[in-house]
Design a protein around this motif. Structure first.
Motif, PDB file in Angstrom:
ATOM      1  N   ASN A 152      49.113  13.634  95.017  1.00  0.00           N
ATOM      2  CA  ASN A 152      48.203  13.709  94.075  1.00  0.00           C
ATOM      3  C   ASN A 152      47.943  14.962  93.381  1.00  0.00           C
ATOM      4  N   ARG A 153      49.164  15.601  93.183  1.00  0.00           N
ATOM      5  CA  ARG A 153      49.031  16.842  92.266  1.00  0.00           C
ATOM      6  C   ARG A 153      48.510  16.368  90.741  1.00  0.00           C
ATOM      7  N   ASP A 154      48.337  17.345  90.120  1.00  0.00           N
ATOM      8  CA  ASP A 154      47.935  17.191  88.593  1.00  0.00           C
ATOM      9  C   ASP A 154      49.171  16.741  87.772  1.00  0.00           C
ATOM     10  N   PRO A 155      48.835  15.991  86.951  1.00  0.00           N
ATOM     11  CA  PRO A 155      49.844  15.493  85.903  1.00  0.00           C
ATOM     12  C   PRO A 155      50.473  16.469  85.144  1.00  0.00           C
ATOM     13  N   ARG A 156      52.022  16.547  84.994  1.00  0.00           N
ATOM     14  CA  ARG A 156      52.567  17.509  84.261  1.00  0.00           C
ATOM     15  C   ARG A 156      52.694  17.090  82.769  1.00  0.00           C
ATOM     16  N   PRO A 157      52.783  18.474  82.036  1.00  0.00           N
ATOM     17  CA  PRO A 157      52.599  17.998  80.635  1.00  0.00           C
ATOM     18  C   PRO A 157      53.700  16.972  80.032  1.00  0.00           C
ATOM     19  N   GLU A 158      54.906  17.040  80.573  1.00  0.00           N
ATOM     20  CA  GLU A 158      55.944  16.046  80.303  1.00  0.00           C
ATOM     21  C   GLU A 158      55.538  14.751  80.740  1.00  0.00           C
ATOM     22  N   GLU A 159      54.916  14.489  81.762  1.00  0.00           N
ATOM     23  CA  GLU A 159      54.396  13.243  82.204  1.00  0.00           C
ATOM     24  C   GLU A 159      53.634  12.585  81.322  1.00  0.00           C
ATOM     25  N   VAL A 160      52.485  13.341  81.199  1.00  0.00           N
ATOM     26  CA  VAL A 160      51.353  12.969  80.046  1.00  0.00           C
ATOM     27  C   VAL A 160      51.781  12.630  78.574  1.00  0.00           C
ATOM     28  N   SER A 161      53.162  13.337  78.135  1.00  0.00           N
ATOM     29  CA  SER A 161      53.527  13.133  77.025  1.00  0.00           C
ATOM     30  C   SER A 161      54.244  11.952  76.898  1.00  0.00           C
ATOM     31  N   ARG A 162      55.044  11.337  78.014  1.00  0.00           N
ATOM     32  CA  ARG A 162      56.001  10.324  78.056  1.00  0.00           C
ATOM     33  C   ARG A 162      54.895   9.096  78.239  1.00  0.00           C
ATOM     34  N   CYS A 163      53.717   9.298  79.144  1.00  0.00           N
ATOM     35  CA  CYS A 163      52.810   8.008  79.458  1.00  0.00           C
ATOM     36  C   CYS A 163      51.703   7.964  78.409  1.00  0.00           C
ATOM     37  N   LEU A 164      51.407   8.769  77.752  1.00  0.00           N
ATOM     38  CA  LEU A 164      50.013   8.698  76.758  1.00  0.00           C
ATOM     39  C   LEU A 164      50.181   7.497  75.875  1.00  0.00           C
ATOM     40  N   PRO A 165      51.358   7.282  75.218  1.00  0.00           N
ATOM     41  CA  PRO A 165      51.566   6.412  74.250  1.00  0.00           C
ATOM     42  C   PRO A 165      51.157   5.072  74.918  1.00  0.00           C
ATOM     43  N   PHE A 166      51.229   4.646  76.052  1.00  0.00           N
ATOM     44  CA  PHE A 166      50.945   3.570  76.739  1.00  0.00           C
ATOM     45  C   PHE A 166      49.481   3.402  76.673  1.00  0.00           C
ATOM     46  N   LEU A 167      48.784   4.331  77.012  1.00  0.00           N
ATOM     47  CA  LEU A 167      47.186   4.425  76.919  1.00  0.00           C
ATOM     48  C   LEU A 167      46.643   4.130  75.397  1.00  0.00           C
ATOM     49  N   THR A 168      47.428   5.142  74.496  1.00  0.00           N
ATOM     50  CA  THR A 168      47.054   4.622  73.111  1.00  0.00           C
ATOM     51  C   THR A 168      47.230   3.389  72.766  1.00  0.00           C
ATOM     52  N   GLN A 169      48.162   2.618  73.348  1.00  0.00           N
ATOM     53  CA  GLN A 169      48.312   1.209  73.051  1.00  0.00           C
ATOM     54  C   GLN A 169      47.289   0.642  73.668  1.00  0.00           C
ATOM     55  N   GLN A 170      46.930   0.588  74.771  1.00  0.00           N
ATOM     56  CA  GLN A 170      45.823  -0.067  75.199  1.00  0.00           C
ATOM     57  C   GLN A 170      44.678   0.091  74.528  1.00  0.00           C
ATOM     58  N   VAL A 171      44.225   1.397  74.103  1.00  0.00           N
ATOM     59  CA  VAL A 171      43.127   1.607  73.440  1.00  0.00           C
ATOM     60  C   VAL A 171      43.220   0.536  72.165  1.00  0.00           C
ATOM     61  N   ALA A 172      44.355   0.547  71.567  1.00  0.00           N
ATOM     62  CA  ALA A 172      44.491  -0.094  70.316  1.00  0.00           C
ATOM     63  C   ALA A 172      44.331  -1.736  70.437  1.00  0.00           C
ATOM     64  N   LEU A 173      44.973  -2.189  71.456  1.00  0.00           N
ATOM     65  CA  LEU A 173      44.686  -3.370  71.792  1.00  0.00           C
ATOM     66  C   LEU A 173      43.215  -3.823  72.256  1.00  0.00           C
ATOM     67  N   LEU A 174      42.589  -3.030  73.047  1.00  0.00           N
ATOM     68  CA  LEU A 174      41.327  -3.369  73.518  1.00  0.00           C
ATOM     69  C   LEU A 174      40.123  -3.010  72.239  1.00  0.00           C
ATOM     70  N   LYS A 175      40.287  -1.967  71.478  1.00  0.00           N
ATOM     71  CA  LYS A 175      39.313  -1.652  70.555  1.00  0.00           C
ATOM     72  C   LYS A 175      38.152  -1.453  71.343  1.00  0.00           C
ATOM     73  N   PRO A 176      37.918  -0.571  72.192  1.00  0.00           N
ATOM     74  CA  PRO A 176      36.747  -0.530  72.762  1.00  0.00           C
ATOM     75  C   PRO A 176      35.662   0.202  71.878  1.00  0.00           C
ATOM     76  N   LYS A 177      34.195  -0.123  72.057  1.00  0.00           N
ATOM     77  CA  LYS A 177      33.259   0.651  71.266  1.00  0.00           C
ATOM     78  C   LYS A 177      33.042   1.902  71.761  1.00  0.00           C
ATOM     79  N   ILE A 178      33.437   2.249  73.218  1.00  0.00           N
ATOM     80  CA  ILE A 178      33.237   3.494  73.761  1.00  0.00           C
ATOM     81  C   ILE A 178      34.034   3.793  75.048  1.00  0.00           C
ATOM     82  N   ILE A 179      34.444   5.084  74.940  1.00  0.00           N
ATOM     83  CA  ILE A 179      35.383   5.414  76.118  1.00  0.00           C
ATOM     84  C   ILE A 179      34.646   6.370  77.054  1.00  0.00           C
TER      85      ILE A 179
END
Ligand code: SF4
Length: 253
Positions: A152-179
């Motif tokens: 449960n260590r903190d995420p490393r920058p390179e891990e965030v960099s690789r994984c963040l696009p998945f979340l960005t696509q989730q946001v694009a598909l969901l189109k939430p009104k608020i996060i």
């Protein structure tokens, strides 16, 4: 219904004020929960100090639909966390949801079950959401990282960099009104800042090209360790509920 919500407020450690002239389960009781209520400045869009340097999120071809995106996440070996995960934790909830809740990364139990926010922290998150009238199944819940960092260590920058696009696509598909972002790490990552959580709370931020309204609060695991801050979390939730109402013209979920 009000009795149920009282239970969720109790889970948040919120004192409930019952007006003498109103029955115990009245809407007035709910509206008056958590007294005294510190003033929260609405619509305060505050620029936060940018973090530097932040690794850019790597481009990823749009998945186009939820099943394709889920398959891509399940098969992902883009960072070393794939070697230690039990399974990926894609996210859970209503793909039509107007609320998106984002945390940092799966923990041990999430890694085992393949679902974010389970266990005691998940139960408290459910209570937090219910306190503002949002059953867990009406929102979508995801993490920035889809695989558990060992120990449960903190995420490393390179891990965030690789994984963040998945979340960005989730946001694009969901189109939430608020996060609703829970926890310092997730908030600092999504807002690309090193500002402390105290400076990120109580302000309306935005995320992504769509400038989706974004509100920050404490991670439920932190609140389990620091119950004295549950009252501040309740203020954040009310702030988020108010921001959502303004965005949608007064709706709830
Ligand atoms: S954490 Fe994200 S980028 Fe890394 S292997 Fe898992 S899904 Fe892929």
């Amino acid at each position: 219904m009000a009795t149920m919500r009282n239970a969720y407020l109790d889970a948040l450690g919120i004192d409930r004020w019952v007006p003498r002239s109103a029955p115990a389960d009245s809407p007035a009781e709910i509206a008056a929960a958590a007294t005294p209520a510190p003033a929260v400045v609405p619509e305060l869009r505050s620029p936060v100090a940018p973090r530097s340097p932040a690794p850019p999120a790597e481009p990823l071809a749009p998945a186009g639909d939820w099943p394709t995106l889920r398959e891509r996440v399940a098969a992902c070996v883009a960072c070393d966390l794939c070697k230690t995960r039990t399974q990926t934790v894609f996210g859970v909830g209503n793909t039509q949801a107007q609320w998106l809740v984002i945390g940092e990364a799966p923990g041990a139990e999430e890694d085992r079950q393949g679902e974010p926010f389970v266990g005691r922290a998940g139960q408290l998150l459910n209570a937090m959401l219910m306190a503002i009238g949002l059953p867990r199944e009406t929102v979508f819940i995801a993490n920035i990282l889809k695989c558990r960092p060992p120990g449960n260590r903190d995420p490393r920058p390179e891990e965030v960099s690789r994984c963040l696009p998945f979340l960005t696509q989730q946001v694009a598909l969901l189109k939430p009104k608020i996060i609703l972002v829970v926890g310092r790490i997730a908030a600092q990552t999504l807002l690309a800042t090193d500002a402390p959580l105290a400076r990120l709370r109580g302000k309306l931020h935005t995320f992504g090209d769509a400038e989706t309204p974004l509100v920050v609060t404490y991670h439920p695991a932190y609140l389990l360790r620091t119950p004295a801050d549950k009252r501040k979390a309740w203020e954040d939730l009310k702030f988020a509920r108010g921001a959502f109402a303004r965005v949608t013209g007064g709706g709830n979920a």
